[in-house]
Design a protein around this motif. Structure first.
Motif, mmCIF file in Angstrom:
data_model
loop_
_atom_site.group_PDB
_atom_site.id
_atom_site.type_symbol
_atom_site.label_atom_id
_atom_site.label_comp_id
_atom_site.label_asym_id
_atom_site.label_seq_id
_atom_site.Cartn_x
_atom_site.Cartn_y
_atom_site.Cartn_z
ATOM 1 N N THR A 1 0.795 -1.177 0.093
ATOM 2 C CA THR A 1 -0.069 0.029 -0.017
ATOM 3 C C THR A 1 0.935 1.261 -0.004
ATOM 4 O O THR A 1 0.568 2.103 -0.896
ATOM 5 C CB THR A 1 -0.810 0.347 1.155
ATOM 6 N N ALA A 2 1.902 1.157 0.991
ATOM 7 C CA ALA A 2 2.858 2.334 0.770
ATOM 8 C C ALA A 2 3.603 2.652 -0.441
ATOM 9 O O ALA A 2 3.693 3.818 -1.003
ATOM 10 C CB ALA A 2 3.887 2.287 2.106
ATOM 11 N N ALA A 3 3.773 1.452 -1.202
ATOM 12 C CA ALA A 3 4.590 1.648 -2.489
ATOM 13 C C ALA A 3 3.653 2.137 -3.490
ATOM 14 O O ALA A 3 4.046 3.146 -4.305
ATOM 15 C CB ALA A 3 5.327 0.314 -3.209
ATOM 16 N N ALA A 4 2.555 1.662 -3.330
ATOM 17 C CA ALA A 4 1.286 2.487 -4.415
ATOM 18 C C ALA A 4 0.936 3.646 -4.387
ATOM 19 O O ALA A 4 0.932 4.554 -5.208
ATOM 20 C CB ALA A 4 0.126 1.290 -4.430
ATOM 21 N N ARG A 5 0.882 4.096 -2.879
ATOM 22 C CA ARG A 5 0.825 5.681 -2.688
ATOM 23 C C ARG A 5 2.017 6.420 -3.076
ATOM 24 O O ARG A 5 1.656 7.421 -3.661
ATOM 25 C CB ARG A 5 0.537 5.537 -1.221
ATOM 26 N N ALA A 6 3.185 5.895 -2.865
ATOM 27 C CA ALA A 6 4.336 6.536 -3.455
ATOM 28 C C ALA A 6 4.424 6.765 -4.823
ATOM 29 O O ALA A 6 5.005 7.623 -5.331
ATOM 30 C CB ALA A 6 5.731 6.020 -2.847
ATOM 31 N N ALA A 7 4.051 5.742 -5.720
ATOM 32 C CA ALA A 7 3.882 5.712 -7.200
ATOM 33 C C ALA A 7 2.884 6.642 -7.395
ATOM 34 O O ALA A 7 3.052 7.287 -8.539
ATOM 35 C CB ALA A 7 3.824 4.325 -7.539
ATOM 36 N N LEU A 8 1.986 6.803 -7.018
ATOM 37 C CA LEU A 8 0.691 7.667 -7.263
ATOM 38 C C LEU A 8 0.679 9.091 -7.021
ATOM 39 O O LEU A 8 0.253 10.173 -7.619
ATOM 40 C CB LEU A 8 -0.725 7.057 -7.060
#
Length: 124
Positions: free
Chosen positions: A111-118
């Motif tokens: 979830t943290a990686a997806a937020r950082a990418a978006l």
């Protein structure tokens, strides 16, 4: 109804964390007060008794209370018992449970990686 007596059962749902022993003590005191009141003592055949925690529900612990009364007198006794128990619970810090909705969100590495990418795309 009944020829000689009526057993009436009251159910209360209290918040988790309430002390069942304290609840029994509070019910016992309410029972003594109602047995001393001439208005309710005449109809009560036995003291009001806590049957303890009957179930663990979605919102709290279900506590059962019962009393034995003369037929037809259970209705005013029940109303007075509900009011007296509600008041005594409030005085002793015992909360009646109310339905609530709890929304929990798990944040993990994905979830943290997806937020950082978006995040950079959302800034544009």
């Amino acid at each position: 109804m009944s020829r000689d007596w009526v057993v009436d059962i009251l159910t209360f749902t209290v918040v988790y964390g309430s002390d069942p022993a304290q609840i029994k003590r509070v019910i016992k005191q309410v029972s003594k007060d109602m047995m001393a009141d001439p208005e309710t003592a005449e109809g009560l055949l036995q003291p009001i008794k806590s049957q303890g925690v009957d179930a663990l529900g979605d919102h709290g612990m279900e506590v059962r209370v019962k009393f034995m009364a003369k037929p037809g007198t259970q209705f005013p006794i029940r109303r007075k018992a509900y009011a007296a128990i509600h008041k005594a619970f409030a005085e002793h810090g015992i909360e009646i449970a109310v339905p609530t909705v709890r929304i929990a969100r798990e944040v993990n590495e994905a979830t943290a990686a997806a937020r950082a990418a978006l995040a950079p795309k959302a800034a544009e």
